[in-house]
Motif scaffolding. Sequence first.
Motif, PDB file in Angstrom:
ATOM      1  N   TYR A  63      45.069  17.618  53.266  1.00 28.32           N
ATOM      2  CA  TYR A  63      45.290  17.838  54.696  1.00 28.32           C
ATOM      3  C   TYR A  63      44.593  19.115  55.166  1.00 28.32           C
ATOM      4  O   TYR A  63      44.528  20.107  54.435  1.00 28.32           O
ATOM      5  N   VAL A  64      44.088  19.095  56.398  1.00 35.27           N
ATOM      6  CA  VAL A  64      43.740  20.326  57.092  1.00 35.27           C
ATOM      7  C   VAL A  64      45.041  20.877  57.662  1.00 35.27           C
ATOM      8  O   VAL A  64      45.825  20.130  58.261  1.00 35.27           O
ATOM      9  N   THR A  65      45.300  22.164  57.474  1.00 33.72           N
ATOM     10  CA  THR A  65      46.545  22.744  57.966  1.00 33.72           C
ATOM     11  C   THR A  65      46.277  24.041  58.711  1.00 33.72           C
ATOM     12  O   THR A  65      45.275  24.718  58.462  1.00 33.72           O
ATOM     13  N   ILE A  66      47.176  24.363  59.616  1.00 32.18           N
ATOM     14  CA  ILE A  66      47.100  25.634  60.332  1.00 32.18           C
ATOM     15  C   ILE A  66      48.491  26.225  60.418  1.00 32.18           C
ATOM     16  O   ILE A  66      49.474  25.511  60.635  1.00 32.18           O
TER      17      ILE A  66
ATOM     18  N   VAL B  77      43.658  28.808  58.856  1.00 30.37           N
ATOM     19  CA  VAL B  77      43.391  27.384  58.677  1.00 30.37           C
ATOM     20  C   VAL B  77      43.058  27.156  57.210  1.00 30.37           C
ATOM     21  O   VAL B  77      42.261  27.890  56.626  1.00 30.37           O
ATOM     22  N   TYR B  78      43.696  26.159  56.607  1.00 32.21           N
ATOM     23  CA  TYR B  78      43.423  25.782  55.221  1.00 32.21           C
ATOM     24  C   TYR B  78      42.693  24.438  55.226  1.00 32.21           C
ATOM     25  O   TYR B  78      43.119  23.501  55.909  1.00 32.21           O
TER      26      TYR B  78
ATOM     27  N   GLY C 144      50.207  25.594  71.065  1.00 30.47           N
ATOM     28  CA  GLY C 144      48.933  26.297  70.959  1.00 30.47           C
ATOM     29  C   GLY C 144      48.212  26.020  69.646  1.00 30.47           C
ATOM     30  O   GLY C 144      46.976  25.901  69.625  1.00 30.47           O
ATOM     31  N   MET C 145      48.968  25.932  68.546  1.00 29.40           N
ATOM     32  CA  MET C 145      48.332  25.566  67.272  1.00 29.40           C
ATOM     33  C   MET C 145      47.727  24.178  67.356  1.00 29.40           C
ATOM     34  O   MET C 145      46.631  23.926  66.841  1.00 29.40           O
ATOM     35  N   ALA C 146      48.441  23.271  68.029  1.00 29.96           N
ATOM     36  CA  ALA C 146      47.912  21.919  68.205  1.00 29.96           C
ATOM     37  C   ALA C 146      46.641  21.942  69.047  1.00 29.96           C
ATOM     38  O   ALA C 146      45.662  21.234  68.744  1.00 29.96           O
ATOM     39  N   ASP C 147      46.642  22.757  70.110  1.00 31.65           N
ATOM     40  CA  ASP C 147      45.444  22.890  70.941  1.00 31.65           C
ATOM     41  C   ASP C 147      44.244  23.299  70.098  1.00 31.65           C
ATOM     42  O   ASP C 147      43.167  22.698  70.177  1.00 31.65           O
TER      43      ASP C 147
ATOM     44  N   TYR D  63      39.137  21.674  66.042  1.00 35.47           N
ATOM     45  CA  TYR D  63      38.519  22.219  64.822  1.00 35.47           C
ATOM     46  C   TYR D  63      37.695  21.128  64.142  1.00 35.47           C
ATOM     47  O   TYR D  63      38.185  20.012  63.918  1.00 35.47           O
ATOM     48  N   SER D  64      36.459  21.440  63.790  1.00 39.64           N
ATOM     49  CA  SER D  64      35.582  20.462  63.143  1.00 39.64           C
ATOM     50  C   SER D  64      36.198  19.980  61.837  1.00 39.64           C
ATOM     51  O   SER D  64      36.560  20.787  60.977  1.00 39.64           O
TER      52      SER D  64
END
Length: 350
Positions: free
Chosen positions: A106-109, A65-66, A138-141, A146-147
Motif C-alpha cells: 500500500y501507499v500510505t500517508i 508518505v510511505y 487534508g491527507m486524502a486531498d 500523489y503519483s
Amino acid sequence: MSKLIRHTALAALLGASGAELMAADYKKNPYTLAYEGAITRNEPRKVNIHPVTYKLNGLDISANVYTPANFDPKAKHPTVVVAHPNGGVKEQVAGLYAQRLAELGYVTITADAAYQGASGGQPRSVDKPANRIEDIHGMADFISQYSGADSTRLGLLGICGGGGYSLAAAETDKRFKSVATVSMFNSGRVRRNGYVDSQLDTVQQRLQQASAARAQEAAGGAVMYSGDANLSDEQIAKLPFDLYRQGYEYYWKTHAHPNSTFKYTTSSLIDLMRFDATNQIDLIQQPLLMIAGTKADSLYMTEDAFAKATGAKDKELFKLEGATHIETYWVPKYMAAATAKLDTFFGRTL
C-alpha cells in the motif's frame, strides 16, 4: 505467510512480549522515527519514506508518505490514510502501521495534526475535533494527487484518538472506500465524562475552566494548558488505568519523541466536550473494521461505536486476545495479528 508476518512472528518468538518494553530511540533514526524496525534509508526495490509538506487552510502540514517495494509512480496502488493518536506524532505508532502496510503493497500517508508535532499553527497543542477531522480530509486531498496513489482505492486507518476522528471523517467523506480503527478512543466522551466515565460529577466545573481559559486567551493573556504532567515512576505506577500507566511508558520513555506531548490548550475543551465520535455514525455505510485488545480498558469505546454503526452492513469487531490499549502500538505479536487483519480487510474492500 507474508514477509511481514514472518518477521513479526519471529520477533515475538525471540522474546518480545507485553512485559518487555523495547526502546526506540528517535535520535538514532535520520527521519526521527521512534519505532522498532523503522526505515533508516531509502533503497531501490524496498519500502521508502518521503517526508512532505503541504498547505491545509493556510497552515504547513508535515507528513510522511510511505511507498511499497514494488512502487511504480506510473501505476496505481491501493492507498491508506493513517491518523495518529492524541498527543502522538507521525513518527510513532502511526508511522509503524503506515510502514507495515507499505510493506504489504500500500501507499500510505500519516501527518502531524495541525497545531501539533511538526505541523504549523499557533498556539501550539490546540486539540479541536474539527481540526483533527479536517486533517484527515487534508491527507486524502494530498495523497489523492500523489503519483502512484490510487484515489479510487482509498482506505482510512485511525489509531486511538485518530480512530475516533476517522469515524467522524468517514461519515461524510465518501472518498474513503473503507475505514478501520485500532484501539479507538472517543476523545469527546473522555474529555467530557472522564476515562471510563469516571468524572461525570465535574463536567460543569471543567466547562467553566475551559470557558475561563478561552476568555483569558481572547483578552491577550497566557494560554492555559491541560493534560501536562511530569510524573515520577512511583506516581505513574499508581495511576488507576492501564492506558495511562502504559501510555506514560510509551510516550515518555520507550517511544518518546520531542514533538509528542500529552498537553492541549484548556480552551480546546469547549469544542472537545461537545464532540462525540459516535454522533451520526450511522452515516458510515462503508465497510468498517474495528480492532481492539481484549484487556484494553478502552475497549468499551470500540464496542459502543461498533454497536451504533448501524449503517455499515459490512462490519467486523476484531479483538486481539490478551492485548491492552498501548500494547497494540508496538508488541510484535499484536502488531502482526492487527496488520494481517488490516491487509485482509483493505485487500478485500479496496
